[in-house]
Design a protein around this motif. Sequence first.
Motif, short mmCIF file in Angstrom:
data_model
loop_
_atom_site.label_atom_id
_atom_site.label_comp_id
_atom_site.label_asym_id
_atom_site.label_seq_id
_atom_site.Cartn_x
_atom_site.Cartn_y
_atom_site.Cartn_z
N ASN A 192 24.85 17.60 -5.15
CA ASN A 192 24.29 18.08 -4.01
C ASN A 192 23.24 19.41 -4.15
O ASN A 192 23.34 20.19 -3.35
N GLU A 193 22.90 19.51 -5.33
CA GLU A 193 22.01 20.58 -5.72
C GLU A 193 20.61 20.37 -5.45
O GLU A 193 20.08 19.20 -5.88
N LEU A 194 19.61 20.95 -4.59
CA LEU A 194 18.30 20.75 -4.62
C LEU A 194 17.72 20.59 -5.73
O LEU A 194 17.68 21.66 -6.61
N ILE A 195 17.12 19.61 -6.35
CA ILE A 195 16.23 19.48 -7.43
C ILE A 195 14.73 19.16 -7.17
O ILE A 195 13.89 19.01 -8.07
N GLY A 196 14.27 19.04 -6.10
CA GLY A 196 12.86 18.66 -5.59
C GLY A 196 12.66 18.22 -4.47
O GLY A 196 13.40 18.46 -3.57
N ALA A 197 11.72 17.17 -4.42
CA ALA A 197 11.29 16.43 -3.15
C ALA A 197 11.05 15.06 -3.63
O ALA A 197 10.53 14.73 -4.75
N ALA A 198 11.04 14.09 -2.73
CA ALA A 198 10.91 12.66 -2.83
C ALA A 198 9.98 12.40 -1.61
O ALA A 198 10.12 12.68 -0.49
N SER A 199 9.02 11.61 -1.97
CA SER A 199 8.04 11.30 -0.95
C SER A 199 7.50 9.88 -0.99
O SER A 199 7.76 9.09 -1.97
N ALA A 200 7.22 9.00 0.22
CA ALA A 200 6.72 7.74 0.47
C ALA A 200 5.75 8.01 1.16
O ALA A 200 5.30 8.46 2.10
N ASN A 229 3.63 3.02 -8.15
CA ASN A 229 2.35 2.26 -7.54
C ASN A 229 1.58 3.31 -7.07
O ASN A 229 1.16 3.39 -6.12
N PRO A 230 0.95 4.32 -7.87
CA PRO A 230 -0.03 5.36 -7.48
C PRO A 230 -1.48 4.67 -7.20
O PRO A 230 -1.54 3.33 -7.61
N HIS A 231 -2.16 5.08 -6.63
CA HIS A 231 -3.38 4.60 -6.26
C HIS A 231 -4.47 4.51 -7.38
O HIS A 231 -4.04 5.34 -8.35
N GLN A 232 -5.07 3.70 -7.23
CA GLN A 232 -5.86 3.29 -8.68
C GLN A 232 -6.56 4.37 -9.49
O GLN A 232 -7.18 4.26 -10.49
N ASP A 233 -6.99 5.22 -8.45
CA ASP A 233 -7.80 6.61 -9.10
C ASP A 233 -6.82 7.36 -9.94
O ASP A 233 -7.45 8.42 -10.43
N PHE A 234 -5.74 7.07 -9.71
CA PHE A 234 -4.58 8.18 -10.60
C PHE A 234 -3.95 7.41 -11.68
O PHE A 234 -3.68 6.39 -11.55
N ASP A 235 -3.85 8.04 -12.89
CA ASP A 235 -3.07 7.63 -13.99
C ASP A 235 -1.50 7.87 -13.79
O ASP A 235 -1.21 9.46 -13.81
N MET A 236 -0.73 7.26 -13.82
CA MET A 236 0.59 7.72 -13.48
C MET A 236 1.41 8.70 -14.46
O MET A 236 1.76 9.65 -14.38
N ALA A 237 0.96 8.26 -15.84
CA ALA A 237 1.59 8.92 -17.06
C ALA A 237 0.86 10.45 -17.26
O ALA A 237 1.70 11.28 -17.43
N ALA A 238 -0.43 10.31 -17.04
CA ALA A 238 -1.18 11.66 -16.94
C ALA A 238 -0.58 12.41 -15.86
O ALA A 238 -0.94 13.86 -16.08
N SER A 239 -0.15 11.94 -14.70
CA SER A 239 0.33 12.98 -13.66
C SER A 239 1.56 13.51 -13.93
O SER A 239 2.00 14.65 -13.25
N PRO A 263 0.84 -1.23 -0.07
CA PRO A 263 0.14 -0.07 -0.03
C PRO A 263 0.80 1.27 -0.09
O PRO A 263 0.56 2.21 0.55
N MET A 264 1.93 1.21 -0.64
CA MET A 264 3.03 2.18 -0.45
C MET A 264 3.05 3.10 -1.84
O MET A 264 3.12 2.29 -3.05
N ILE A 265 3.05 4.19 -2.18
CA ILE A 265 3.49 4.94 -3.19
C ILE A 265 4.60 5.79 -3.07
O ILE A 265 4.86 6.46 -2.06
N ILE A 266 5.58 5.77 -4.23
CA ILE A 266 6.72 6.58 -4.14
C ILE A 266 6.60 7.63 -5.09
O ILE A 266 6.34 7.42 -6.14
#
Length: 179
Positions: A161-169, A93-103, A76-79
């Motif tokens: 070591n330059e900030l390019i964004g954020a990663a989430s789990a 591994n997005p939730h089934q309500d979301f289309d990865m490529a469209a996001s 049940p994890m999305i990265i």
Amino acid sequence: MKKRKWLATLRKLNGLTQHQIAKKAYLDRSYYAQIENGIKHPSTEIAKKLAEVLGFHYSIFELEASPFSVALENSPMIIAHCDKEVRYTWIFNPHQDFDMAASIGKTDTEIRDNEGTRALEEMKREVIATEQTMRKEIAFPMAVGKVSYDVFCHPLYNENNELIGAASASTAIHVPTEN
């Protein structure tokens, strides 16, 4: 291997052709096309070049090749990774309500605007602004009802070591049960 729709979407969002990406990454266009189509897996060096050209973190390719990806697909994890403007560069591994490529290339609120996506987008912006890790519970209205996630978000840096964004789990901690 699956076609890397996220990679093609990022390329198109950057207004580049396969030939232009290949040239910037010092690759043959046909080899780049094979990477994009999922036929070839890039070496770490090539993955780093492509990541630099398109503004994402090269570890995406490493996760694809990892045996842990199978376990994660069934969890049940999305990265996800996003750039400094909190636009998705990759989602696993997005939730089934979301289309990865469209996001890809969109912010959470551009995908769906609700209290959950606003809270997640705000969290990502704060992580990027402060370069500090954050963790919080966020609930999202979904087709099955309100789904709560334990979200961990941290700054994402490139090889220099330059900030390019954020990663989430994000791990689902409450999913409504069907009656």
